[in-house]
Design a protein around this motif. Structure first.
Motif, PDB file in Angstrom:
ATOM      1  N   MET A   1      17.786   0.773 -11.691  1.00  0.00           N
ATOM      2  CA  MET A   1      16.510   0.226 -11.254  1.00  0.00           C
ATOM      3  C   MET A   1      16.386   0.454  -9.749  1.00  0.00           C
ATOM      4  O   MET A   1      17.354   0.300  -9.009  1.00  0.00           O
ATOM      5  CB  MET A   1      16.468  -1.263 -11.589  1.00  0.00           C
ATOM      6  CG  MET A   1      15.177  -1.962 -11.322  1.00  0.00           C
ATOM      7  SD  MET A   1      13.847  -1.752 -12.524  1.00  0.00           S
ATOM      8  CE  MET A   1      14.567  -2.225 -14.055  1.00  0.00           C
ATOM      9  N   ILE A   2      15.184   0.812  -9.313  1.00  0.00           N
ATOM     10  CA  ILE A   2      14.876   0.981  -7.890  1.00  0.00           C
ATOM     11  C   ILE A   2      13.883  -0.110  -7.491  1.00  0.00           C
ATOM     12  O   ILE A   2      12.851  -0.284  -8.145  1.00  0.00           O
ATOM     13  CB  ILE A   2      14.256   2.371  -7.606  1.00  0.00           C
ATOM     14  CG1 ILE A   2      15.179   3.494  -8.048  1.00  0.00           C
ATOM     15  CG2 ILE A   2      13.868   2.503  -6.125  1.00  0.00           C
ATOM     16  CD1 ILE A   2      16.481   3.585  -7.289  1.00  0.00           C
ATOM     17  N   THR A   3      14.219  -0.836  -6.446  1.00  0.00           N
ATOM     18  CA  THR A   3      13.304  -1.830  -5.888  1.00  0.00           C
ATOM     19  C   THR A   3      12.674  -1.240  -4.636  1.00  0.00           C
ATOM     20  O   THR A   3      13.367  -0.688  -3.777  1.00  0.00           O
ATOM     21  CB  THR A   3      14.041  -3.138  -5.558  1.00  0.00           C
ATOM     22  OG1 THR A   3      14.580  -3.673  -6.774  1.00  0.00           O
ATOM     23  CG2 THR A   3      13.103  -4.162  -4.938  1.00  0.00           C
ATOM     24  N   HIS A   4      11.371  -1.341  -4.565  1.00  0.00           N
ATOM     25  CA  HIS A   4      10.569  -0.800  -3.460  1.00  0.00           C
ATOM     26  C   HIS A   4       9.803  -1.980  -2.852  1.00  0.00           C
ATOM     27  O   HIS A   4       9.009  -2.615  -3.543  1.00  0.00           O
ATOM     28  CB  HIS A   4       9.613   0.257  -4.022  1.00  0.00           C
ATOM     29  CG  HIS A   4       8.574   0.762  -3.084  1.00  0.00           C
ATOM     30  ND1 HIS A   4       8.870   1.506  -1.961  1.00  0.00           N
ATOM     31  CD2 HIS A   4       7.219   0.676  -3.123  1.00  0.00           C
ATOM     32  CE1 HIS A   4       7.741   1.839  -1.357  1.00  0.00           C
ATOM     33  NE2 HIS A   4       6.729   1.344  -2.048  1.00  0.00           N
ATOM     34  N   ILE A   5      10.097  -2.296  -1.596  1.00  0.00           N
ATOM     35  CA  ILE A   5       9.447  -3.414  -0.914  1.00  0.00           C
ATOM     36  C   ILE A   5       8.689  -2.877   0.289  1.00  0.00           C
ATOM     37  O   ILE A   5       9.239  -2.099   1.078  1.00  0.00           O
ATOM     38  CB  ILE A   5      10.472  -4.467  -0.448  1.00  0.00           C
ATOM     39  CG1 ILE A   5      11.244  -5.015  -1.648  1.00  0.00           C
ATOM     40  CG2 ILE A   5       9.778  -5.594   0.321  1.00  0.00           C
ATOM     41  CD1 ILE A   5      12.390  -5.936  -1.279  1.00  0.00           C
ATOM     42  N   VAL A   6       7.428  -3.293   0.412  1.00  0.00           N
ATOM     43  CA  VAL A   6       6.618  -2.928   1.576  1.00  0.00           C
ATOM     44  C   VAL A   6       6.007  -4.204   2.132  1.00  0.00           C
ATOM     45  O   VAL A   6       5.515  -5.044   1.375  1.00  0.00           O
ATOM     46  CB  VAL A   6       5.492  -1.938   1.211  1.00  0.00           C
ATOM     47  CG1 VAL A   6       4.747  -1.481   2.462  1.00  0.00           C
ATOM     48  CG2 VAL A   6       6.017  -0.752   0.428  1.00  0.00           C
ATOM     49  N   MET A   7       6.060  -4.343   3.448  1.00  0.00           N
ATOM     50  CA  MET A   7       5.412  -5.472   4.111  1.00  0.00           C
ATOM     51  C   MET A   7       4.300  -4.922   4.999  1.00  0.00           C
ATOM     52  O   MET A   7       4.478  -3.900   5.663  1.00  0.00           O
ATOM     53  CB  MET A   7       6.418  -6.272   4.919  1.00  0.00           C
ATOM     54  CG  MET A   7       7.435  -6.963   4.027  1.00  0.00           C
ATOM     55  SD  MET A   7       8.495  -8.134   4.884  1.00  0.00           S
ATOM     56  CE  MET A   7       9.243  -7.113   6.126  1.00  0.00           C
ATOM     57  N   PHE A   8       3.173  -5.620   4.975  1.00  0.00           N
ATOM     58  CA  PHE A   8       1.984  -5.188   5.704  1.00  0.00           C
ATOM     59  C   PHE A   8       1.542  -6.241   6.702  1.00  0.00           C
ATOM     60  O   PHE A   8       1.489  -7.432   6.373  1.00  0.00           O
ATOM     61  CB  PHE A   8       0.825  -4.955   4.725  1.00  0.00           C
ATOM     62  CG  PHE A   8       1.108  -3.942   3.664  1.00  0.00           C
ATOM     63  CD1 PHE A   8       0.959  -2.590   3.910  1.00  0.00           C
ATOM     64  CD2 PHE A   8       1.515  -4.350   2.402  1.00  0.00           C
ATOM     65  CE1 PHE A   8       1.221  -1.653   2.917  1.00  0.00           C
ATOM     66  CE2 PHE A   8       1.767  -3.431   1.399  1.00  0.00           C
ATOM     67  CZ  PHE A   8       1.620  -2.075   1.660  1.00  0.00           C
ATOM     68  N   LYS A   9       1.205  -5.785   7.888  1.00  0.00           N
ATOM     69  CA  LYS A   9       0.524  -6.612   8.888  1.00  0.00           C
ATOM     70  C   LYS A   9      -0.883  -6.037   8.985  1.00  0.00           C
ATOM     71  O   LYS A   9      -1.055  -4.841   9.212  1.00  0.00           O
ATOM     72  CB  LYS A   9       1.235  -6.544  10.239  1.00  0.00           C
ATOM     73  CG  LYS A   9       0.709  -7.558  11.241  1.00  0.00           C
ATOM     74  CD  LYS A   9       1.508  -7.556  12.537  1.00  0.00           C
ATOM     75  CE  LYS A   9       2.802  -8.311  12.331  1.00  0.00           C
ATOM     76  NZ  LYS A   9       3.447  -8.704  13.602  1.00  0.00           N
ATOM     77  N   LEU A  10      -1.874  -6.885   8.784  1.00  0.00           N
ATOM     78  CA  LEU A  10      -3.250  -6.412   8.746  1.00  0.00           C
ATOM     79  C   LEU A  10      -3.917  -6.487  10.116  1.00  0.00           C
ATOM     80  O   LEU A  10      -3.533  -7.301  10.964  1.00  0.00           O
ATOM     81  CB  LEU A  10      -4.055  -7.224   7.738  1.00  0.00           C
ATOM     82  CG  LEU A  10      -3.523  -7.238   6.296  1.00  0.00           C
ATOM     83  CD1 LEU A  10      -4.498  -7.960   5.390  1.00  0.00           C
ATOM     84  CD2 LEU A  10      -3.230  -5.847   5.791  1.00  0.00           C
TER      85      LEU A  10
END
Length: 95
Positions: free
Chosen positions: A1-10
């Motif tokens: 399994m691959i976990t892909h995490i992205v965090m965004f500042k708007l």
């Protein structure tokens, strides 16, 4: 399994803008067959160093993650995010 995490500042950090963008991310659920898990979290701390939204996704393999990256639904999300984000960071790992 691959976990892909992205965090965004708007760019627009108002509650309405953040929720609208969080919903754009949530709307991918059930529309991309290789996407096995999707979680969208909205920051509750609101500190200066906080990012506004976290996207956590899971895939069966790197090939599935690569297919997600070019999926038409995800491409539309990328278009939206490129207009509203000020910054983003990501991490991908075997889970």
């Amino acid at each position: 399994m691959i976990t892909h995490i992205v965090m965004f500042k708007l760019k627009d950090r108002s509650a309405e803008s953040i929720e609208r963008t969080a919903q754009v991310l949530r709307d991918m659920e059930g529309k991309i067959d290789v996407l096995k898990h999707l979680e969208v979290g909205v920051d509750v701390l609101h500190s200066e160093r906080s990012y506004d939204i976290a996207l956590v996704t899971k895939f069966e393999s790197m090939e599935a993650l690569e297919a997600y990256q070019v999926h038409p639904v995800h491409k539309k999300v990328i278009e939206h995010m490129s207009q509203v984000r000020d910054a983003s960071v990501s991490v991908d790992y075997v889970s």
